[in-house]
Design a protein around this motif. Sequence first.
Motif, PDB file in Angstrom:
ATOM      1  N   GLN A 200      99.052  60.071 119.691  1.00  0.00           N
ATOM      2  CA  GLN A 200      98.658  59.072 118.696  1.00  0.00           C
ATOM      3  C   GLN A 200      97.282  58.487 119.000  1.00  0.00           C
ATOM      4  N   TRP A 201      96.985  58.236 120.289  1.00  0.00           N
ATOM      5  CA  TRP A 201      95.775  57.492 120.629  1.00  0.00           C
ATOM      6  C   TRP A 201      94.702  58.306 121.346  1.00  0.00           C
ATOM      7  N   SER A 202      94.975  59.526 121.734  1.00  0.00           N
ATOM      8  CA  SER A 202      93.948  60.318 122.409  1.00  0.00           C
ATOM      9  C   SER A 202      93.197  61.147 121.392  1.00  0.00           C
ATOM     10  N   GLY A 203      92.235  60.541 120.743  1.00  0.00           N
ATOM     11  CA  GLY A 203      91.439  61.256 119.755  1.00  0.00           C
ATOM     12  C   GLY A 203      90.249  61.941 120.393  1.00  0.00           C
ATOM     13  N   PRO A 204      89.592  62.821 119.660  1.00  0.00           N
ATOM     14  CA  PRO A 204      88.430  63.543 120.204  1.00  0.00           C
ATOM     15  C   PRO A 204      87.142  62.724 120.206  1.00  0.00           C
ATOM     16  N   ASN A 205      87.158  61.548 119.592  1.00  0.00           N
ATOM     17  CA  ASN A 205      85.922  60.768 119.474  1.00  0.00           C
ATOM     18  C   ASN A 205      85.570  60.120 120.800  1.00  0.00           C
ATOM     19  N   SER A 206      84.298  60.136 121.138  1.00  0.00           N
ATOM     20  CA  SER A 206      83.858  59.550 122.406  1.00  0.00           C
ATOM     21  C   SER A 206      84.015  58.045 122.420  1.00  0.00           C
ATOM     22  N   GLY A 207      84.114  57.425 121.245  1.00  0.00           N
ATOM     23  CA  GLY A 207      84.250  55.976 121.190  1.00  0.00           C
ATOM     24  C   GLY A 207      85.660  55.473 121.407  1.00  0.00           C
ATOM     25  N   ASP A 208      86.626  56.363 121.487  1.00  0.00           N
ATOM     26  CA  ASP A 208      87.999  55.944 121.695  1.00  0.00           C
ATOM     27  C   ASP A 208      88.153  55.340 123.082  1.00  0.00           C
ATOM     28  N   PRO A 209      89.037  54.324 123.224  1.00  0.00           N
ATOM     29  CA  PRO A 209      89.231  53.724 124.550  1.00  0.00           C
ATOM     30  C   PRO A 209      89.937  54.687 125.491  1.00  0.00           C
ATOM     31  N   GLU A 210      89.742  54.455 126.772  1.00  0.00           N
ATOM     32  CA  GLU A 210      90.480  55.235 127.769  1.00  0.00           C
ATOM     33  C   GLU A 210      91.967  54.908 127.641  1.00  0.00           C
TER      34      GLU A 210
END
Length: 687
Positions: A200-210
């Motif tokens: 759900q939360w591990s997207g490919p965008n570099s701006g996503d939080p760790e």
Amino acid sequence: MAQRTDQVSVTLAAIARLAGVGRAAVSNWRRRYPDFPVPVGGTDASPQFALDAVEAWLKRHDKIAATAGPLERLWPRVEDLGDRDRMGRVVAGLGARLSDSAADQRNRGEPLDPAEQAEQALVDDAVRMAGTEGEAETFRFLLDRWLGTHVRQIATTPPALAALMAEIAAGVRGDHPVPVLTVADPACGTGTLLLSAARQWSGPNSGDPELHLLGNDTDPVLTLVAAARLALEADRARVTVTAHDTLRDAAGPLPDPVDIVLCNPPANERDWGHEELATDQRWVYGQPPRTESELAWVQHIVSMLGRDGEDDVPGGGGVAVVLLPPGVAARRAGRRIRAGLLRAGVVRAVVALPAGAAPPYGVGLHLWVLAAPAPHPQDTVLLVDTADCRHTPPTVSASRLPAVDWDSVRDRVLLALQGGNVPGSVSIPVTDLLGEETDLTPARHAAAARSVRPVDLRRLWTRYDKGLLAARDAGGALRNLSVAQDTAGHGTVSVAELEQAKALTIFSGAAAPEKMVRRGEVPDDGVELLTGLTSLGTTEQPWIDRADAEQADREGTLPLTSFGDVVVVATVHGFDAWVETAAPRLLGHHLHRMRVDPARLDPWFLAACLREKANARRAGTHASSTSRVDVRRLHALRLPLEEQQAFGEVHRKLVDLEKALAEVGRVGGELSEGLAALLAAGRLEGR
């Protein structure tokens, strides 16, 4: 029999998997082939055989399935360990070894250090196979087999429900920015909910939080498996999995608050620490009674969320989605704690799921959506009832239950959480719930899920009239029949005798290879797969590509029906027999296809004789609650073909009557339910 320890042993079920056939076929081989391997262990009811001897016999008789690859041969060796924990350590050891080879090293808990040489050897072999079979495929194969073998000991959250819980948490929390998003599961088991969070939360965008996945369970073997699974499949997350008693060991200073909690905690526990935790600081809303372990888990989870900030950002203090038994919402012993949770604004929503959504499958469980207590708590609670969100698949037997329609559940819940006007949902002021019972059961408060419109009522009456007319016509064709006084000349013949005389051929269904099976709505180029026993874990209609089904029928591994075949369900409780008149269907376990010689047998006459309940009782094994029917011991009347055809024509009309009556019953139920709902709402009026 004494079990030998110098060789790997396999059961009849394992042999059937190696050969790609049903267990009944293996039992037949034991009777037909004198050189079939002799048992080396087990019992008379569940014998075990030496794997080497079995493989040699299957190869000698050309019965090794094309799909029985190296992993199918590896699993019996793992299963031969016999102990759940030892088998689990092999699965976890494989995952740990595979994740060690990854470039991105993650904190995933303690790696496996096998204590026994046999376990280490199996891990080594599995690692070598992963090089050719694929790392993820090898690990998932062993994990699925392990969970399937110990399904009664290890409760897992179905993937569809886990994905829904993660999506609910994401929707309620919103886009509140954090540098590190921490998702926790204090009763993580094998890590299914944490894995759904990673997706759900591990997207490919570099701006996503760790993303930090924090898991814990009291069972150390489950935590090893969870750590290995997450290390392999949650490649964008940092993973920490620990093993300790969540409720007891969390007493004292609280850990740092987490952002999301997804949890399916154990239910109906008695020894959860009621006495030693009597003064625990987590019981802000009241000390849980001994019989309310679930409310202890709820308060523990709320304590993990911390508190909302003074800026009152929605979801800023954390959100939890917890799967609970329905009794938690209504039991009198927990009323005071529920009231405290409501006053603090902790309970955001309660969702009633359809029965069959998760173990125990016979109960409609609840999802509680919780939020950290805020300075200005919301004054309403959303209650959503999705119990009617079901598919209605074609029935194989009267006992089959409709499957959960996860798309409808998801759409209804998420739209209701967004404030949409959804049937089956209602937003109730907290003050209206604070009463004598403080009952949070959605069905007691939510509006009827199906709103009856005038056009719906007209259509129901039209269907009802058509059904009555069809039933009257079908009944009229049978009304003139009477009871014959003299039947002395009617002898009987068994199905076995008919088969021996080549008046019919029997083909038994078997388990379809899992990689061939698809689920959902059957497309035009697909063939429906029928099974005699219903698995309540199955949520969608199984089907197989038409080309694969036809190939399986040609190879003799799975029977494909055609017009005029007689199909028999060979289980005592679901016993039935009918003539196929629709599109071809593939037959699975406990179903048999009888293809008759039309010059000697009428299929409608044969089905009429076979489906009689007393016939099934005489042919049943009666060995257990899942007794089988030996189809070859069923009997039919011994009649000339002309009389068979006359009897068969009567059976056709009887089937038409049954279908018409069933349709009247279905429409009558819908009509009665709709009228009752309109009456209760004061929306009925005379013309």
